[in-house]
Design a protein around this motif. Structure first.
Motif, PDB file in Angstrom:
ATOM      1  N   VAL A  67       0.824  -1.210   0.000  1.00 49.00           N
ATOM      2  CA  VAL A  67       0.000   0.000   0.000  1.00 49.00           C
ATOM      3  C   VAL A  67       0.862   1.265   0.000  1.00 49.00           C
ATOM      4  N   SER A  68       0.389   2.252  -0.764  1.00 45.70           N
ATOM      5  CA  SER A  68       1.066   3.540  -0.785  1.00 45.70           C
ATOM      6  C   SER A  68       0.054   4.638  -0.464  1.00 45.70           C
ATOM      7  N   THR A  69       0.531   5.662   0.210  1.00 43.83           N
ATOM      8  CA  THR A  69      -0.307   6.839   0.464  1.00 43.83           C
ATOM      9  C   THR A  69       0.391   8.086  -0.070  1.00 43.83           C
ATOM     10  N   LEU A  70      -0.378   8.909  -0.723  1.00 42.81           N
ATOM     11  CA  LEU A  70       0.088  10.207  -1.200  1.00 42.81           C
ATOM     12  C   LEU A  70      -0.577  11.243  -0.320  1.00 42.81           C
ATOM     13  N   THR A  71       0.218  12.057   0.327  1.00 37.24           N
ATOM     14  CA  THR A  71      -0.291  13.070   1.245  1.00 37.24           C
ATOM     15  C   THR A  71      -0.052  14.452   0.667  1.00 37.24           C
ATOM     16  N   ILE A  72      -1.082  15.256   0.677  1.00 44.46           N
ATOM     17  CA  ILE A  72      -0.959  16.649   0.249  1.00 44.46           C
ATOM     18  C   ILE A  72      -1.319  17.510   1.451  1.00 44.46           C
ATOM     19  N   GLN A  73      -0.376  18.301   1.893  1.00 40.70           N
ATOM     20  CA  GLN A  73      -0.614  19.176   3.034  1.00 40.70           C
ATOM     21  C   GLN A  73      -1.033  20.564   2.555  1.00 40.70           C
ATOM     22  N   ARG A  74      -1.851  21.204   3.368  1.00 42.68           N
ATOM     23  CA  ARG A  74      -2.269  22.587   3.087  1.00 42.68           C
ATOM     24  C   ARG A  74      -2.701  22.720   1.625  1.00 42.68           C
ATOM     25  N   THR A  75      -3.700  21.960   1.268  1.00 42.67           N
ATOM     26  CA  THR A  75      -4.116  21.894  -0.133  1.00 42.67           C
ATOM     27  C   THR A  75      -4.461  23.267  -0.707  1.00 42.67           C
ATOM     28  N   GLN A  76      -4.166  23.405  -1.986  1.00 38.85           N
ATOM     29  CA  GLN A  76      -4.458  24.616  -2.745  1.00 38.85           C
ATOM     30  C   GLN A  76      -5.398  24.245  -3.895  1.00 38.85           C
ATOM     31  N   GLN A  77      -6.053  25.243  -4.450  1.00 39.69           N
ATOM     32  CA  GLN A  77      -6.999  24.974  -5.533  1.00 39.69           C
ATOM     33  C   GLN A  77      -6.321  24.344  -6.743  1.00 39.69           C
ATOM     34  N   GLU A  78      -5.067  24.711  -6.967  1.00 39.64           N
ATOM     35  CA  GLU A  78      -4.360  24.151  -8.126  1.00 39.64           C
ATOM     36  C   GLU A  78      -4.012  22.673  -7.949  1.00 39.64           C
ATOM     37  N   ASP A  79      -4.245  22.150  -6.734  1.00 35.55           N
ATOM     38  CA  ASP A  79      -4.021  20.724  -6.506  1.00 35.55           C
ATOM     39  C   ASP A  79      -5.181  19.887  -7.038  1.00 35.55           C
ATOM     40  N   SER A  80      -6.283  20.539  -7.379  1.00 32.74           N
ATOM     41  CA  SER A  80      -7.449  19.809  -7.893  1.00 32.74           C
ATOM     42  C   SER A  80      -7.088  19.085  -9.174  1.00 32.74           C
TER      43      SER A  80
END
Lengths: 114, 114
Positions: free
Chosen positions: A74-87
């Motif tokens: 299993v792998s997890t991708l974590t995005i902290q402090r998401t921004q709109q451009e991360d959509s």
């Protein structure tokens, strides 16, 4: 499992929140890849794993992005402090060995940052 | 470095032929072709290896010119089911930093009309 499984399939989050995306590769596949696909765009390489190690992290867009893989599965991708451009749609793929014979993709996680 | 695909879009009538090209500025070890239908995950079509032979998947074939670092995908007697976005993915040559890393082009949108 029968195929690459990603969860959640859809995620709506508020700007500034952290999100975790999960990928369950095909059992026995040692290589695992994360890609990002924005609407109508190509596949942007993020990171890949050989076993639990990540030889190439150069595709991660910023230090807000991190990924780990445990137990060679299993792998997890974590995005902290998401921004709109991360959509985007975040796609995971796995292959028996690095690259060859082919990579199998999951259905992706559609992330929307509002 | 991302490979360059051309054309960006192709519109065909059923039964017509098309060629999609993929070019890279670096030495390649392999070229992979995937097709993605709207709302679905990319699906593997074929892989071409350095020194390998031309490959075929149903009425779709591909070639790999190692000297020019180019690959072409040939769709013969197109069918409605061929519609989708075609991506080439490239892997750098052994010893290079991109060996084992699959980088995709921007995609070519193929539309087949009855």
């Amino acid at each position: 499992g029968a195929g690459v499984s990603q969860s959640p399939s859809n995620k709506v989050t508020e700007k500034g929140k952290d999100v975790e995306l999960r990928c369950d590769p095909i059992s026995g596949h040692t290589a695992l890849y994360w890609y990002r696909q924005s609407l109508g765009q190509g596949l942007e390489f993020l990171i890949y794993f050989q076993g639990n190690s990540a030889p190439d992290k150069s595709g991660l867009p910023s230090d807000r992005f991190s990924a780990e893989r445990t137990g060679g599965s299993v792998s997890t991708l974590t995005i902290q402090r998401t921004q709109q451009e991360d959509s985007a749609v975040y796609l995971c793929a796995s292959s028996l060995v690095v690259i060859r014979p082919e990579a199998f993709f999951g259905q992706g996680t559609r992330l929307t940052v509002v | 470095q991302q490979p360059v695909q051309s054309p960006q879009a192709v519109i065909l009538r059923e039964g017509e032929d098309a060629v999609i090209n993929c070019s890279s500025s670096k030495a390649l070890y392999s070229v992979h072709w995937y097709r993605q239908k709207h709302g679905e995950a990319p699906v593997f079509l074929m892989i071409l290896l350095k020194g390998g032979e031309q490959m075929r998947h149903e009425k779709i074939s591909a070639s790999f010119n190692e000297k020019k670092q180019q690959s072409s995908l040939y769709l013969t007697a197109s069918q409605l089911s061929y519609s989708g976005t075609y991506f080439c993915g490239t892997e750098g040559d052994a010893g290079g930093t991109s060996y084992g890393k699959l980088t995709f082009g921007q995609g070519t949108i193929l539309t087949v009309h009855p």
